[in-house]
Scaffold this active site. Structure first.
Site, PDB file in Angstrom:
ATOM      1  CG  ASP A 156      -1.556   1.283   1.491  1.00  0.00           C
ATOM      2  OD1 ASP A 156      -2.254   1.753   0.582  1.00  0.00           O
ATOM      3  OD2 ASP A 156      -1.377   1.850   2.595  1.00  0.00           O
ATOM      4  CG  ASP A 215      -4.269  -1.156   3.193  1.00  0.00           C
ATOM      5  OD1 ASP A 215      -4.570  -0.928   2.004  1.00  0.00           O
ATOM      6  OD2 ASP A 215      -3.575  -0.394   3.893  1.00  0.00           O
TER       7      ASP A 215
END
Length: 736
Positions: free
Chosen positions: A428, A627
């Site tokens: 990420d 996430d």
């Protein structure tokens, strides 16, 4: 409605890993049990069961029946235990005493057997008298365990030792009592074999217990980090209280050089804090009002007051201890193969011993009965599968403990094993590859107009980009306008009504979807994006009035981590909702292989699955709530310790220090641990494969070589010790 319960039992006094393994199969056969995992190093048994059909007393009774010991329920809410350490020390003392007694008597027995002074009959009676305490006291546990195993139709290592030495002792006793009872068979006794083998096996157990204590010291070291007392401000006075009496909300004073007793937030004062023992960070971290502090870390330079927010089992240290303990009790997938082999190993060895006796008795040289007996005993003694049972859990325990030392918390053994096979890692961007604290760098258009409109929309938001805008507006003393009809557009930006105008703040896609032309700002937007900046356009009533560019710098550790992964031949990807130009600029700075931009939060999981469909083992590194689905879908989820609880819960590994170099370190640790396990299994299996035929006497026709049962006992003890010592080599693992 049924409810699955997890129960953890201490098995202190379970003398044999193999015997304890037979308990695992017995517990698994109970209908209420859905899963069971035994760790022979920590001597703990974790049972998942249906609470309507099972209860702790049922399992404790079954443990008592199989192992003859009283198991105790582990209370995870209780902090640790000096009691456990006392039990281990008591166990070591008992083993040492048995070894000393066995060694003294065995030396006398061997001397008496090979230096005949008295007539044979009298010598045998004296040897019998000296061997009996060795068999009954020093080796009594083998016979008890063997008997319990047979009652439950289980054969284990103790079965082999008991049958082998019991046969030597019983045969010798029979010859002593009735020398002519076996007719023409040679009347030689084997008291020395029974005594020395039992003593050697017990010596191996003593060294094994000492080595296991070393392998299990990660938890003990973690617990030793905690402070014992806290200086609490109560009723206007400072009082030193035991940690157990500190409650959330207490005001606590910390002076230079002292340990911070519990977790909390700094109220006043400033200092630097050494957090290396919890997070692995080597450089002390500055702390001031509003900053969180972690219990067990060390205050370095200044004094400060803080308010306790988490105490007892809620502190970060307690959670780390719990995670490491659970990981060490879990079972790696490779262990299942080992369990299947060891389950059939002992019965096979008993059959080989019977075959050895038969072949030597029928075809061997005279005295054939003596040859047959000695070789069969050698097969039984040398084949004890103790080393196989220790090979995997010992390495897992040392590996997970070593990870905790560097701030790498591994949830279970399966995650540790999977990390070795990772072929691609998806990062990420915001908060993971970057610091997650963007700042405004450029502004196009009328600064006051653009900032006042943007501030009106973002002033209530806690998003990182919003905080950058709000911070800049407050610095310039921009007045906050009122906004209404606020609407967040996922992956695009926000929309609201300000002073009767419809105001948009977001990326180019938001402007395109609302048919707002960028006009004169289009070239500036492209230029700023090329520089790696996130650019937000501000539009009022369908007209772009300006641009705000922010940048979120990559973490200092990002480039080094990516370079290390490339050297390990791991493919790296970055996934972000940012536009392609900004994402590529960040990607170039850190050297990442592939950039995936303009990804909506809910679509990250799909990119993970797409890589998995290419038959790649995929790890996902993230920190945010958005996430979590991708972390859970990946083969190995790695969460930043600075991230959200949801992300940490979904991940198999948590990096407490937020340092991206811990990602390649996790893979290196996994590779080192799995390599260590393979070495252990190679030696454990190789030892048996090589020496069982020798003990059966296959070399005798060619070289005249036979294996004395005494040497077999020594080799068996050495194999277990060598496996544990090899696992302890992992303690020298370095992250770099």
């Amino acid at each position: 409605m049924t409810h699955q319960i997890s129960l953890k039992l201490n098995l202190h006094g379970a003398d044999s890993a193999s015997a304890a393994s037979s308990l695992e199969s017995v517990i698994r056969d109970i209908p209420a049990v859905s899963n069971v995992s035994l760790n022979p190093i920590t001597e703990t048994l974790v049972i998942a069961y249906d609470d309507e059909r099972g209860n702790p007393e049922m399992f404790i009774t079954r443990v008592r029946a199989v192992l003859g010991i009283d198991a105790t329920v582990v209370n995870e809410e209780e902090p640790a235990h000096d009691h456990e350490q006392m039990l281990r020390e008591s166990e070591l003392r008992a083993l040492r005493q048995k070894v000393v007694i066995g060694a003294v008597l065995s030396a006398a027995i061997v001397a008496g057997a090979f230096t005949p002074i008295l007539p044979t009959q009298w010598a045998n009676i004296i040897l019998w008298g000296m061997t009996t305490p060795v068999v009954a006291y020093v080796g009594g546990q083998f016979f008890i365990s063997c008997w319990r195993g047979l009652r439950h139709r289980n054969a284990n290592m103790d079965t082999l030792v008991a049958v082998g030495t019991g046969a030597a002792y019983g045969y010798s006793a029979l010859i002593t009592l009735a020398p002519g009872v076996l007719g023409a068979v040679e009347a030689q006794t084997y008291f020395d074999v029974a005594a020395v083998v039992i003593t050697l096996v017990m010596l191996g157990k003593y060294f094994e217990a000492r080595a296991k204590t070393s392998a299990n010291d990660a938890i003990r070291r973690l617990l030793a980090l905690g402070a014992k007392t806290a200086r609490v401000l109560r009723d206007g006075a400072e009082v030193d209280l035991p940690l157990e009496q500190v409650v959330a909300g207490d005001l606590i004073l910390v002076r230079p050089g002292e340990k911070i007793p519990v977790d909390g937030d700094v109220l006043d004062g400033a200092s630097t804090v050494d957090q290396s023992m919890v997070t692995g960070e080597s450089i002390p971290v500055e702390k001031g009002p509003g900053d969180p502090v972690i219990g067990a870390t060390i205050n370095k330079t200044g004094a400060f007051r803080f308010r306790a927010t988490k105490v007892g089992q809620d502190t970060v240290l307690a959670q780390i201890v719990r995670l490491v303990s659970e990981a060490q009790s879990s079972k790696a997938p490779i262990q299942r193969l080992v369990d299947q082999v060891t389950a059939v190993f002992t019965p096979v060895v008993i059959m080989l011993a019977i075959a050895t006796f038969t072949v030597w008795y029928v075809f061997g040289p005279q005295p054939s009965a003596s040859y047959a007996f000695v070789n069969a005993v050698a097969v039984l003694v040398i084949a004890c599968p103790c080393a196989m049972g220790l090979a995997t859990p010992t390495s897992i325990m040392v590996g997970t403990g070593k990870g905790a030392q560097y701030g790498i918390l591994i949830k279970d053994a399966e995650s540790l094993e999977r990390a070795e096979r990772v072929q691609a890692i998806i990062f990420d961007k915001t908060g993971t590859l970057t610091a997650g604290k963007p700042v405004v760098t450029d502004l196009r258009g009328n600064e006051t107009q653009v900032l006042s409109l943007a501030y009106a929309l973002e002033k209530q938001s806690e998003h990182a980009l919003a905080e950058a805008i709000n911070s800049r507006a407050r610095q310039l003393h921009i007045a906050a306008l009122d906004a209404s009809n606020f609407e967040a557009v996922a992956g695009r930006g926000v929309r609201a009504t300000v002073n009767g105008q419809t105001v948009l703040l977001g990326n180019r896609a938001l402007m395109d979807e609302n048919s707002v032309p960028l006009g004169e700002f289009a070239p500036a937007l492209a230029e700023l994006q090329t520089g790696g900046k996130t650019v937000m356009a501000v539009a009022a009533d369908g007209k772009t009035v300006g641009l705000i560019a922010v940048i979120d710098e990559p973490k200092p550790s990002a480039s080094e981590a990516i370079a290390a992964l490339k050297k390990m031949h791991v493919r790296t990807l970055m996934i972000t909702g940012d536009n392609l130009s900004t994402a590529q600029a960040i990607g170039r700075q850190v050297g990442i292989d592939q950039v995936v931009a303009n990804v909506l939060p809910q679509d990250k999981e799909q990119h993970v699955r797409a890589l998995q469909q290419e038959r790649m083992v995929v790890a996902m590194v993230g920190d945010g709530i958005n996430d979590a689905p991708a972390l859970a879908a990946s083969d190995l989820g790695i969460a930043m310790g600075t991230g959200t609880d949801v992300a940490i819960e979904a991940a198999g590994v948590t990096l407490m220090n937020g340092d991206l170099r811990s990602v390649p370190a996790t893979i290196r640790l996994s590779r080192a641990t799995m390599s260590n396990i393979r070495e252990n299994l190679f030696w454990a299996f190789g030892y048996n494969i090589a020496l069982i035929p020798v003990a059966m006497g296959v070399l005798y026709p060619f070289f005249g070589w036979l294996m004395n049962p005494i040497l077999a006992g020594g080799a068996m003890a050495f194999s277990s010790l060598s496996v544990i010592l090899n696992a302890l080599r992992l303690r020298r693992f370095k992250v770099s």
